[in-house]
Design an enzyme around this catalytic site. Structure first.
Site, PDB file in Angstrom:
ATOM      1  N   ASN A   1       7.852  -5.552  -0.581  1.00 18.51           N
ATOM      2  CA  ASN A   1       7.897  -4.421   0.275  1.00 18.51           C
ATOM      3  C   ASN A   1       6.210  -4.394   0.708  1.00 18.51           C
ATOM      4  OD1 ASN A   1       7.464  -2.116   1.663  1.00 18.51           O
ATOM      5  ND2 ASN A   1       8.664  -0.980   0.385  1.00 18.51           N
TER       6      ASN A   1
ATOM      7  N   ARG B   1       5.028  11.100  -2.580  1.00 18.85           N
ATOM      8  CA  ARG B   1       4.519  10.807  -1.062  1.00 18.85           C
ATOM      9  C   ARG B   1       5.649  11.151  -0.196  1.00 18.85           C
ATOM     10  NH1 ARG B   1       4.692   4.451   1.193  1.00 18.85           N
ATOM     11  NH2 ARG B   1       3.892   5.245   3.132  1.00 18.85           N
TER      12      ARG B   1
ATOM     13  N   PRO C   1       0.842  -1.189   0.050  1.00 19.01           N
ATOM     14  CA  PRO C   1       0.151   0.177  -0.092  1.00 19.01           C
ATOM     15  C   PRO C   1       0.706   1.240   0.002  1.00 19.01           C
ATOM     16  CG  PRO C   1      -0.245  -1.108   2.256  1.00 19.01           C
ATOM     17  CD  PRO C   1       0.524  -2.171   1.200  1.00 19.01           C
ATOM     18  N   ASN C   2       0.306   2.319  -0.932  1.00 22.84           N
ATOM     19  CA  ASN C   2       0.934   3.765  -0.810  1.00 22.84           C
ATOM     20  C   ASN C   2       2.111   3.851  -1.622  1.00 22.84           C
ATOM     21  OD1 ASN C   2      -1.084   4.909   0.911  1.00 22.84           O
ATOM     22  ND2 ASN C   2      -0.350   3.582   2.336  1.00 22.84           N
TER      23      ASN C   2
ATOM     24  N   HIS D   1      12.549  -2.628   2.611  1.00 24.12           N
ATOM     25  CA  HIS D   1      11.886  -1.357   2.846  1.00 24.12           C
ATOM     26  C   HIS D   1      12.803  -0.271   2.096  1.00 24.12           C
ATOM     27  CE1 HIS D   1       8.811  -3.190   5.450  1.00 24.12           C
ATOM     28  NE2 HIS D   1      10.031  -3.965   5.999  1.00 24.12           N
TER      29      HIS D   1
ATOM     30  N   TYR E   1      11.001   8.988   1.045  1.00 25.87           N
ATOM     31  CA  TYR E   1      11.119   7.904   0.007  1.00 25.87           C
ATOM     32  C   TYR E   1      11.528   8.268  -1.285  1.00 25.87           C
ATOM     33  CZ  TYR E   1       7.816   5.865   3.265  1.00 25.87           C
ATOM     34  OH  TYR E   1       7.265   5.073   4.727  1.00 25.87           O
TER      35      TYR E   1
ATOM     36  N   SER F   1      13.200   2.811   3.584  1.00 26.49           N
ATOM     37  CA  SER F   1      13.640   3.622   4.448  1.00 26.49           C
ATOM     38  C   SER F   1      14.088   2.560   5.269  1.00 26.49           C
ATOM     39  CB  SER F   1      12.427   4.307   5.024  1.00 26.49           C
ATOM     40  OG  SER F   1      11.363   3.637   5.644  1.00 26.49           O
TER      41      SER F   1
ATOM     42  N   ARG G   1      13.029   5.041  12.465  1.00 21.19           N
ATOM     43  CA  ARG G   1      11.648   5.930  12.317  1.00 21.19           C
ATOM     44  C   ARG G   1      11.064   5.645  13.660  1.00 21.19           C
ATOM     45  NH1 ARG G   1       9.056   5.112   6.709  1.00 21.19           N
ATOM     46  NH2 ARG G   1       8.100   7.031   7.342  1.00 21.19           N
TER      47      ARG G   1
ATOM     48  N   ALA H   1       2.864  -0.359   5.234  1.00 19.15           N
ATOM     49  CA  ALA H   1       2.410  -0.567   6.495  1.00 19.15           C
ATOM     50  C   ALA H   1       2.013  -2.071   7.157  1.00 19.15           C
ATOM     51  CB  ALA H   1       1.424   0.440   6.738  1.00 19.15           C
TER      52      ALA H   1
ATOM     53  N   GLU I   1      12.110  -9.538   2.152  1.00 19.81           N
ATOM     54  CA  GLU I   1      11.498  -8.232   2.647  1.00 19.81           C
ATOM     55  C   GLU I   1      12.212  -7.143   2.462  1.00 19.81           C
ATOM     56  OE1 GLU I   1      10.721  -8.414   7.209  1.00 19.81           O
ATOM     57  OE2 GLU I   1      10.074  -6.204   6.984  1.00 19.81           O
TER      58      GLU I   1
ATOM     59  N   ARG J   1       7.163   1.171  13.662  1.00 21.68           N
ATOM     60  CA  ARG J   1       7.752   0.760  12.208  1.00 21.68           C
ATOM     61  C   ARG J   1       8.992  -0.352  12.711  1.00 21.68           C
ATOM     62  NH1 ARG J   1       5.444   4.058   8.202  1.00 21.68           N
ATOM     63  NH2 ARG J   1       5.304   5.953   9.189  1.00 21.68           N
TER      64      ARG J   1
HETATM   65  C1  DQA Z   1       8.278   1.242   3.931  1.00 21.07           C
HETATM   66  C2  DQA Z   1       8.115   1.448   5.505  1.00 21.07           C
HETATM   67  C3  DQA Z   1       6.755   1.329   6.183  1.00 21.07           C
HETATM   68  O1  DQA Z   1       6.997   1.587   7.524  1.00 21.07           O
HETATM   69  C4  DQA Z   1       5.893   2.179   5.431  1.00 21.07           C
HETATM   70  O2  DQA Z   1       4.522   1.857   6.246  1.00 21.07           O
HETATM   71  C5  DQA Z   1       5.621   2.142   3.928  1.00 21.07           C
HETATM   72  C6  DQA Z   1       7.042   1.996   3.223  1.00 21.07           C
HETATM   73  C7  DQA Z   1       9.518   1.463   3.181  1.00 21.07           C
HETATM   74  O3  DQA Z   1       9.645   0.961   1.924  1.00 21.07           O
HETATM   75  O4  DQA Z   1      10.391   2.144   3.608  1.00 21.07           O
HETATM   76  O5  DQA Z   1       4.787   2.115   3.299  1.00 21.07           O
HETATM   77  O6  DQA Z   1       7.694  -0.226   3.922  1.00 21.07           O
END
Ligand code: DQA
Length: 143
Positions: free
Chosen positions: A75, A19, A11-12, A101, A24, A103, A108, A78, A99, A112
């Site tokens: 990825n 964003r 998501p997102n 990410h 990011y 960031s 953070r 959240a 997995e 997270r």
């Molecule tokens: C994320 C880190 C997550 O905490 C966050 O909710 C994201 C992006 C990252 O790629 O750094 O949506 O997965």
């Protein structure tokens, strides 16, 4: 036989570039996807990429991947921090998942710091910007 990998963006991540650019970066998901495909080709891997904002769609894709891919880079956005359903889907399939990410989630907010999917993944790469995905592609080629 050529190894086939699936990259899942949760998501997102469709809003990359717009964003929270301070976290990011300024580049879009299309740029990221082109780079992932190029890196995969360099490593002799075939690669498909999928993005969804929906937990169930991600689970369906993981289930489908178990018979048609050799590995998954995920990825989960959240969902990483609380989706036991995605964790169980990863545990249910026998192919390795990495997995990633963008960031450094550990630098953070507290919520997270915990990933419910890490224990069922082969490994975790975070904090290298889009480079986290490229490192995962390299790791996948060496598995
Ligand atoms: C994320 C880190 C997550 O905490 C966050 O909710 C994201 C992006 C990252 O790629 O750094 O949506 O997965």
């Amino acid at each position: 036989m050529i190894k086939k990998i699936l990259v899942i963006h949760g998501p997102n991540l469709n809003l990359l570039g717009e964003r929270e650019p301070g976290v990011y970066g300024n580049s879009s998901i299309d740029v990221l996807n082109r780079n992932i495909i190029d890196r995969a080709k360099e490593q002799g891997l075939q690669c498909e990429i999928f993005q969804s904002n929906h937990e169930g769609a991600i689970i369906d894709k993981l289930h489908a991947a178990r018979t048609s891919f050799d590995g998954v880079i995920i990825n989960a956005g959240a969902y990483t921090h609380y989706s036991y359903a995605i964790r169980d889907a990863i545990a249910a399939i026998k192919i390795p998942c990495i997995e990633v990410h963008i960031s450094n989630v550990h630098a953070r907010e507290e919520f997270r710091h915990n990933s419910v999917i890490s224990p069922v993944c082969k490994g975790v790469i975070c904090g290298f910007g889009f480079g986290s995905y490229y490192l995962a592609v390299q790791a996948m080629s060496e598995l």
